[in-house]
Design a protein around this motif. Structure first.
Motif, mmCIF file in Angstrom:
data_model
loop_
_atom_site.group_PDB
_atom_site.id
_atom_site.type_symbol
_atom_site.label_atom_id
_atom_site.label_comp_id
_atom_site.label_asym_id
_atom_site.label_seq_id
_atom_site.Cartn_x
_atom_site.Cartn_y
_atom_site.Cartn_z
ATOM 1 N N PRO A 1 0.804 -1.229 0.000
ATOM 2 C CA PRO A 1 0.000 0.000 0.000
ATOM 3 C C PRO A 1 0.833 1.273 0.000
ATOM 4 O O PRO A 1 0.412 2.281 -0.574
ATOM 5 C CB PRO A 1 -0.835 -0.119 1.284
ATOM 6 N N GLU A 2 2.020 1.250 0.632
ATOM 7 C CA GLU A 2 2.843 2.465 0.679
ATOM 8 C C GLU A 2 3.410 2.849 -0.676
ATOM 9 O O GLU A 2 4.044 3.897 -0.824
ATOM 10 C CB GLU A 2 3.975 2.306 1.694
ATOM 11 N N THR A 3 3.160 2.026 -1.683
ATOM 12 C CA THR A 3 3.575 2.373 -3.045
ATOM 13 C C THR A 3 3.005 3.720 -3.460
ATOM 14 O O THR A 3 3.592 4.420 -4.287
ATOM 15 C CB THR A 3 3.122 1.283 -4.030
ATOM 16 N N ARG A 4 1.865 4.091 -2.896
ATOM 17 C CA ARG A 4 1.246 5.368 -3.238
ATOM 18 C C ARG A 4 2.222 6.538 -3.049
ATOM 19 O O ARG A 4 2.183 7.515 -3.798
ATOM 20 C CB ARG A 4 -0.003 5.580 -2.378
ATOM 21 N N LEU A 5 3.112 6.428 -2.072
ATOM 22 C CA LEU A 5 4.099 7.480 -1.823
ATOM 23 C C LEU A 5 5.123 7.582 -2.946
ATOM 24 O O LEU A 5 5.749 8.629 -3.129
ATOM 25 C CB LEU A 5 4.834 7.213 -0.502
ATOM 26 N N TYR A 6 5.304 6.507 -3.679
ATOM 27 C CA TYR A 6 6.371 6.419 -4.677
ATOM 28 C C TYR A 6 5.828 6.407 -6.108
ATOM 29 O O TYR A 6 6.529 6.004 -7.032
ATOM 30 C CB TYR A 6 7.195 5.149 -4.438
ATOM 31 N N MET A 7 4.585 6.862 -6.273
ATOM 32 C CA MET A 7 3.967 6.819 -7.584
ATOM 33 C C MET A 7 4.782 7.578 -8.627
ATOM 34 O O MET A 7 4.946 7.136 -9.769
ATOM 35 C CB MET A 7 2.558 7.412 -7.492
ATOM 36 N N SER A 8 5.328 8.736 -8.257
ATOM 37 C CA SER A 8 6.128 9.522 -9.195
ATOM 38 C C SER A 8 7.363 8.758 -9.640
ATOM 39 O O SER A 8 7.780 8.848 -10.800
ATOM 40 C CB SER A 8 6.541 10.851 -8.563
ATOM 41 N N LEU A 9 7.958 8.020 -8.725
ATOM 42 C CA LEU A 9 9.133 7.222 -9.064
ATOM 43 C C LEU A 9 8.790 6.158 -10.099
ATOM 44 O O LEU A 9 9.518 5.958 -11.080
ATOM 45 C CB LEU A 9 9.677 6.560 -7.794
ATOM 46 N N LEU A 10 7.680 5.458 -9.889
ATOM 47 C CA LEU A 10 7.288 4.404 -10.827
ATOM 48 C C LEU A 10 6.913 4.983 -12.184
ATOM 49 O O LEU A 10 7.212 4.386 -13.234
ATOM 50 C CB LEU A 10 6.137 3.592 -10.240
ATOM 51 N N HIS A 11 6.266 6.151 -12.189
ATOM 52 C CA HIS A 11 5.986 6.806 -13.471
ATOM 53 C C HIS A 11 7.301 7.123 -14.200
ATOM 54 O O HIS A 11 7.406 6.920 -15.417
ATOM 55 C CB HIS A 11 5.193 8.089 -13.251
#
Length: 344
Positions: free
Chosen positions: A234-244
């Motif tokens: 769930p904490e992936t939400r914090l890293y959304m810009s990184l994955l983009h």
């Protein structure tokens, strides 16, 4: 040959999808286009219903369950110069008195034609419209222009794009991406916008069902489902810009790109400045939330702010951070980049 094809990867039952699908079928009949429906719903009633579809409709039943494979199933049936990918819950029509767009008049540097897009909320109203164009003369300018104009809505995805560009982005992504995530439409559109300009067709109205993104709560639920489906926490939400950034970076260097190497590099750098700086900004706001990768943030900042930027270092550090979300992900992204850039 028809000028354009509407490709619809469909997984809804007949009762849910029949009206949106007929909007595409009727629109295409008027415009002289074809429709491909790639259906993995398993709905016997739907299969029987479309067995007598009009002659300009290709209906493919029992297609792959995976969403990406189902999309490719539709795209590979299209032979026209332009393709519109449409959802089976979205509607497309002509404006009253509207006439079909003349695709033959487009210059070679135009990659897409965007309808007048309406975002429909959960109550059936229109919460926003999307009509902007992308006019920049080079790839990096178009990346920044798209960032500025798109905001939080990526509905430009529902535009007519040149088949060569659309398939050239989707095939390597679907074949090699380590996660095949549901948020990949952003990377797809950035790669397409970098490839060329996008013009507007005001005569075509496309109504996109935006109910999943009506508010922060429903949008958050949708994103969390994407992460869970991709095996991410769930904490992936914090890293959304990184994955983009990782996804856009890889697609900028795809072997099928029409851009010269220097434009690919500049476009990837522009994406890094947008998404990695956004990540660092969020980190600075609440650093205590980024404990899983906190010690990597300052090296990333140093790389981003360097007077001698190194794109390989950007990708390396971003991969190390992604590895904290899912062990092994860095190596998978390294392999993904290699496969896509070599056209394996």
């Amino acid at each position: 040959m028809t000028s354009a094809t509407i490709c619809i990867p469909s997984n809804r039952k007949l009762v849910e999808a029949v009206e949106p699908l007929w909007s595409a079928i009727n629109y295409a009949a008027t415009a002289g286009m074809k429709v491909v429906i790639s259906d993995n719903s398993g709905d016997a009633e739907k299969k029987d219903y479309f067995s007598t579809a009009p002659s300009h409709v290709t209906y493919l039943p029992d297609t792959p369950e995976h969403g990406g494979a189902n999309l490719l199933s539709a795209l590979r049936q299209a032979e026209s110069e332009f393709i519109l990918v449409l959802g089976d819950d979205d509607f497309i029509n002509f404006l009253d008195g509207g006439t079909p767009f003349d695709f033959s008049s487009l210059a070679d540097d135009i990659v897409g034609v965007k309808p007048h897009i309406e975002l429909a909320d959960g109550k059936g109203g229109v919460s926003a419209t999307d009509t902007f164009t992308i006019d920049g003369g080079d790839a990096a300018t178009r990346v920044l222009e798209y960032t500025r104009k798109a905001g939080k809505a990526n509905t430009t995805y529902y535009s007519f794009f040149r088949r060569s560009a659309l398939v050239g982005v989707n095939e390597p992504f679907i074949a090699h991406h380590p996660l095949s995530p549901g948020y990949s439409d952003w990377a797809t559109v950035y790669a397409l916008a970098a490839s060329g300009r996008i013009v507007h067709d005001p005569q075509t109205v496309l109504r996109y069902d935006n109910s999943r993104w009506d508010d922060m709560e429903t949008a958050g639920t949708s994103l969390d489902r994407f992460y869970a489906d991709a095996g991410l926490p769930p904490e992936t939400r914090l890293y959304m810009s990184l994955l983009h950034f990782l996804d856009i970076y890889v697609l900028m260097f795809r072997q099928t790109s029409n851009l010269p190497p220097i434009e690919r590099y500049k476009a990837a750098y522009a994406a890094a400045m947008v998404f990695l700086k956004r990540l660092l900004f969020r980190y600075d706001e609440r650093p205590y939330l980024y404990g899983a990768a906190g010690e990597l943030m300052e090296p990333l900042r140093a790389a981003v702010e360097s007077s001698d930027p190194d794109l390989d270092q950007f990708f390396h550090l971003a991969g190390l951070i992604a590895d904290r979300l899912k062990p092994g992900l860095k190596q998978q992204y390294d392999r993904y980049l290699l496969a896509v850039s070599r056209g394996v």
